[in-house]
Scaffold this active site. Sequence first.
Site, short mmCIF file in Angstrom:
data_model
loop_
_atom_site.label_atom_id
_atom_site.label_comp_id
_atom_site.label_asym_id
_atom_site.label_seq_id
_atom_site.Cartn_x
_atom_site.Cartn_y
_atom_site.Cartn_z
N LYS A 128 8.49 9.73 3.10
CA LYS A 128 7.08 9.71 2.66
C LYS A 128 6.38 8.66 3.51
CE LYS A 128 3.98 8.10 0.40
NZ LYS A 128 2.69 7.69 1.03
N VAL A 173 3.71 -3.07 -4.64
CA VAL A 173 4.20 -1.70 -4.79
C VAL A 173 5.74 -1.70 -4.82
CG1 VAL A 173 4.24 0.63 -3.80
CG2 VAL A 173 2.12 -0.68 -3.79
N GLU A 233 11.78 -3.75 1.78
CA GLU A 233 11.30 -4.64 2.85
C GLU A 233 9.84 -4.91 2.53
OE1 GLU A 233 13.08 -5.92 5.20
OE2 GLU A 233 14.88 -4.71 4.95
N CYS A 283 4.23 -7.73 8.81
CA CYS A 283 4.94 -8.46 7.74
C CYS A 283 5.51 -9.77 8.28
CB CYS A 283 6.06 -7.58 7.19
SG CYS A 283 7.16 -7.00 8.49
N GLU A 335 -0.33 -13.39 1.42
CA GLU A 335 -0.39 -12.66 2.68
C GLU A 335 -1.83 -12.21 2.93
OE1 GLU A 335 1.59 -8.78 2.59
OE2 GLU A 335 2.77 -9.41 4.33
#
Length: 492
Positions: free
Chosen positions: A181, A238, A256, A290, A388
């Site tokens: 996905k 999420v 991750e 990231c 972040e």
Amino acid sequence: MSLPPSPTRYQHFIGGTSTDGHSSDRIERASPGHGVVVSTYPAGTEADALAAIATARTAFDQGPWPRTTGAERQAILQRTAQLIRDQRDDLGLIECLESGKPIAQARDEMDWAAGIWDYAAALCRHLHGETTNTLGDGMLGLTLREPAGVCGLITPWNFPLLIVSQKLPFALAAGCTCVVKPSEFTSGTTLRLARLLKEAGMPDGVCNVVTGTGDPVGQALAESPDVDLVSFTGSTAVGRKVAAAAGRTLKKVALELGGKNPQIIFADADLDAVVDAVVHGVYFNMGECCNSGSRILVEESVADALVARVAEASATVPVGDPLDERVKIGAIINDAQQAKILDAIASARRDGAEVRLGGAPLASGAGRFVQTTILDRVTPDMAVARDEIFGPVLTVLRFRTEAEALEIANGTLYGLSASVWSRDLDRALRMTRALKAGTVWVNTFLDGAPELPFGGTKQSGLGRELGPQAVLEYTETKTATIRLGPYTPKWL
Ligand code: NAD
């Protein structure tokens, strides 16, 4: 390079064929750098996800792939690597248009991805279990490594082909079947990859791709009892939802997630190298990374001089049209992300940080851009020091002692990566040991190789990708305990 004359119309890829699925609703993707629709994908439904899962289930339970030899798997993965290389320009253009990343960088990422497929191909020939021959004359232990089963792979928009390439070839090397996905913003190259796999000889049903939003498509993968493992890359928020949904069927989970990665700069470091690494670390992929080095911790005695040099260098980095070969900072992925970046800058101003450079959107036709931004005099309690940002925004904190640097560096929820800059190797190694991060760089930043494991500690994730263990993450261990010679009754 120029914009395509019309949008590319994509379909799901299920059971080796392209299909519109159960709904005629489509997602339109506009290029972040130009505001022009470049791709449309099916807005997948739960029924589409379930159809793909059923196909992958059948391919795993009855199909040839889990039963192929390592040599056969290797050949297909290697051919896929070559096809990615052959089509790097096309694939790079798709990623540039869908994600807003600079075209030259996008092509480099295709080469990186191909290198990962090559590495995974090599691992196909090395997957094996163990024997235990120390259980006495009458007993032999075998530890078998078996494919985990059907894997749900959920990926984000910032490095579409690269991130699916950190999952899919290792899952395939283990003998698993997959439903991927991709992000609803950048699904193009993942769908192209599924076609390349077919061209390379992959049996139908082994690699399926369903496009659409997280809920319902990703959610269905996390929840389905027919999915044995879910591997997710995306935001920490999420990731928590995916882990919770996967918990209901106790499937294997790999995550991750985000990072707030410190670059710790001591006064004795090679400051020329530091300037380059700081600018690269924070602006690479528009800061939508990231591993972004968005938080530098600088020893007080060199901080003013270093910040002045970083600001001077930052002002020269070309920002603009992602299709321009010279551009290094392209467009921001979507309006929500642009607003999040500008909100973070506003919150830093309110909290008393000093804006040394930028701090505003960049006026430009239809594209969405943010100026290279430096926030100085940030303190560890400010939101911009902990959360972040995912934009071209550098936060500068200062420290006096090694202990203070370590406390600030480890003082967030995240633990993805960190770097230490010092010519004192003892100190660099002390810091490497004490930093809570999955990756620590010493006197460098953002270096890597498929051979080196990657992943996060704390709320940056669970499990590791890449490296020789990556294929084991997609296996189950089976213990075979074998009695040699006659069985001696021991109970009745
Ligand atoms: P995101 O979490 O919004 O989405 C990631 C993927 O999850 C997308 O495909 C999305 O459709 C899907 N999704 C959304 N809701 C879902 C749900 N309820 N169930 C299942 N799937 C769902 O992340 P993003 O905005 O696409 O990417 C940015 C984030 O990814 C950043 O936080 C970044 O740090 C992180 N990231 C981490 C790594 C890493 O390796 N650690 C790499 C790249 C990006």
